[in-house]
Design a protein around this motif. Structure first.
Motif, PDB file in Angstrom:
ATOM      1  N   LEU A  83      39.566  40.520  50.821  1.00  0.00           N
ATOM      2  CA  LEU A  83      40.459  40.014  49.771  1.00  0.00           C
ATOM      3  C   LEU A  83      40.066  40.546  48.406  1.00  0.00           C
ATOM      4  O   LEU A  83      40.922  40.892  47.581  1.00  0.00           O
ATOM      5  CB  LEU A  83      40.471  38.485  49.775  1.00  0.00           C
ATOM      6  CG  LEU A  83      41.166  37.840  50.963  1.00  0.00           C
ATOM      7  CD1 LEU A  83      40.982  36.331  50.929  1.00  0.00           C
ATOM      8  CD2 LEU A  83      42.631  38.211  50.999  1.00  0.00           C
ATOM      9  N   PHE A  84      38.773  40.627  48.150  1.00  0.00           N
ATOM     10  CA  PHE A  84      38.304  41.172  46.874  1.00  0.00           C
ATOM     11  C   PHE A  84      38.683  42.647  46.751  1.00  0.00           C
ATOM     12  O   PHE A  84      39.157  43.094  45.696  1.00  0.00           O
ATOM     13  CB  PHE A  84      36.791  40.992  46.743  1.00  0.00           C
ATOM     14  CG  PHE A  84      36.245  41.521  45.460  1.00  0.00           C
ATOM     15  CD1 PHE A  84      36.433  40.833  44.275  1.00  0.00           C
ATOM     16  CD2 PHE A  84      35.561  42.721  45.422  1.00  0.00           C
ATOM     17  CE1 PHE A  84      35.944  41.328  43.081  1.00  0.00           C
ATOM     18  CE2 PHE A  84      35.062  43.221  44.239  1.00  0.00           C
ATOM     19  CZ  PHE A  84      35.250  42.519  43.066  1.00  0.00           C
ATOM     20  N   ALA A  85      38.497  43.413  47.823  1.00  0.00           N
ATOM     21  CA  ALA A  85      38.847  44.835  47.797  1.00  0.00           C
ATOM     22  C   ALA A  85      40.344  45.016  47.553  1.00  0.00           C
ATOM     23  O   ALA A  85      40.756  45.877  46.762  1.00  0.00           O
ATOM     24  CB  ALA A  85      38.435  45.513  49.097  1.00  0.00           C
ATOM     25  N   LEU A  86      41.151  44.204  48.200  1.00  0.00           N
ATOM     26  CA  LEU A  86      42.595  44.292  47.988  1.00  0.00           C
ATOM     27  C   LEU A  86      42.974  43.949  46.547  1.00  0.00           C
ATOM     28  O   LEU A  86      43.854  44.595  45.964  1.00  0.00           O
ATOM     29  CB  LEU A  86      43.328  43.368  48.956  1.00  0.00           C
ATOM     30  CG  LEU A  86      43.303  43.790  50.425  1.00  0.00           C
ATOM     31  CD1 LEU A  86      43.912  42.707  51.290  1.00  0.00           C
ATOM     32  CD2 LEU A  86      44.017  45.108  50.620  1.00  0.00           C
ATOM     33  N   ALA A  87      42.304  42.958  45.975  1.00  0.00           N
ATOM     34  CA  ALA A  87      42.587  42.587  44.582  1.00  0.00           C
ATOM     35  C   ALA A  87      42.201  43.712  43.624  1.00  0.00           C
ATOM     36  O   ALA A  87      42.939  44.009  42.674  1.00  0.00           O
ATOM     37  CB  ALA A  87      41.848  41.303  44.224  1.00  0.00           C
ATOM     38  N   VAL A  88      41.074  44.344  43.874  1.00  0.00           N
ATOM     39  CA  VAL A  88      40.635  45.464  43.027  1.00  0.00           C
ATOM     40  C   VAL A  88      41.618  46.623  43.139  1.00  0.00           C
ATOM     41  O   VAL A  88      42.013  47.223  42.129  1.00  0.00           O
ATOM     42  CB  VAL A  88      39.207  45.912  43.417  1.00  0.00           C
ATOM     43  CG1 VAL A  88      38.838  47.237  42.776  1.00  0.00           C
ATOM     44  CG2 VAL A  88      38.193  44.847  43.033  1.00  0.00           C
ATOM     45  N   TRP A  89      42.031  46.938  44.353  1.00  0.00           N
ATOM     46  CA  TRP A  89      42.979  48.040  44.545  1.00  0.00           C
ATOM     47  C   TRP A  89      44.307  47.740  43.864  1.00  0.00           C
ATOM     48  O   TRP A  89      44.937  48.635  43.298  1.00  0.00           O
ATOM     49  CB  TRP A  89      43.197  48.298  46.026  1.00  0.00           C
ATOM     50  CG  TRP A  89      42.000  48.883  46.730  1.00  0.00           C
ATOM     51  CD1 TRP A  89      40.882  49.408  46.156  1.00  0.00           C
ATOM     52  CD2 TRP A  89      41.819  48.988  48.130  1.00  0.00           C
ATOM     53  NE1 TRP A  89      40.008  49.823  47.114  1.00  0.00           N
ATOM     54  CE2 TRP A  89      40.556  49.589  48.346  1.00  0.00           C
ATOM     55  CE3 TRP A  89      42.576  48.619  49.231  1.00  0.00           C
ATOM     56  CZ2 TRP A  89      40.068  49.838  49.613  1.00  0.00           C
ATOM     57  CZ3 TRP A  89      42.079  48.881  50.494  1.00  0.00           C
ATOM     58  CH2 TRP A  89      40.840  49.489  50.678  1.00  0.00           C
TER      59      TRP A  89
END
Length: 78
Positions: A28-34
């Motif tokens: 979820l964090f990676a998706l938010a950063v992307w």
């Protein structure tokens, strides 16, 4: 071989209750950063040359940055 002397396997880590929420949070964090990178690059692409100069970014740097894929970090824009 006792349970304590057995080295942990990948299956132990994948099936543990602790690793699943951690993995989900990381994804979820990676998706938010992307998503934020995509928004920032779209915003850069829409800005005109005058606005870019006012904030100290060259149009060439903005064009280069807005052309990068979402998984690459945002580099220096000066």
């Amino acid at each position: 071989m006792s349970f304590q002397s057995r080295p942990p396997s990948a299956q132990d880590f994948l099936s543990s209750e602790v690793s699943q929420p951690m993995l989900r949070q990381r994804l979820l964090f990676a998706l938010a950063v992307w998503r934020e990178r995509t928004k920032a690059r779209r915003c850069l692409a829409r800005m005109d040359a005058r606005s870019l100069r006012e904030i100290g970014i060259s149009p060439a740097a903005a064009a280069f940055e807005s052309g990068k894929p979402f998984w690459q970090k945002i580099g220096p824009l000066r």
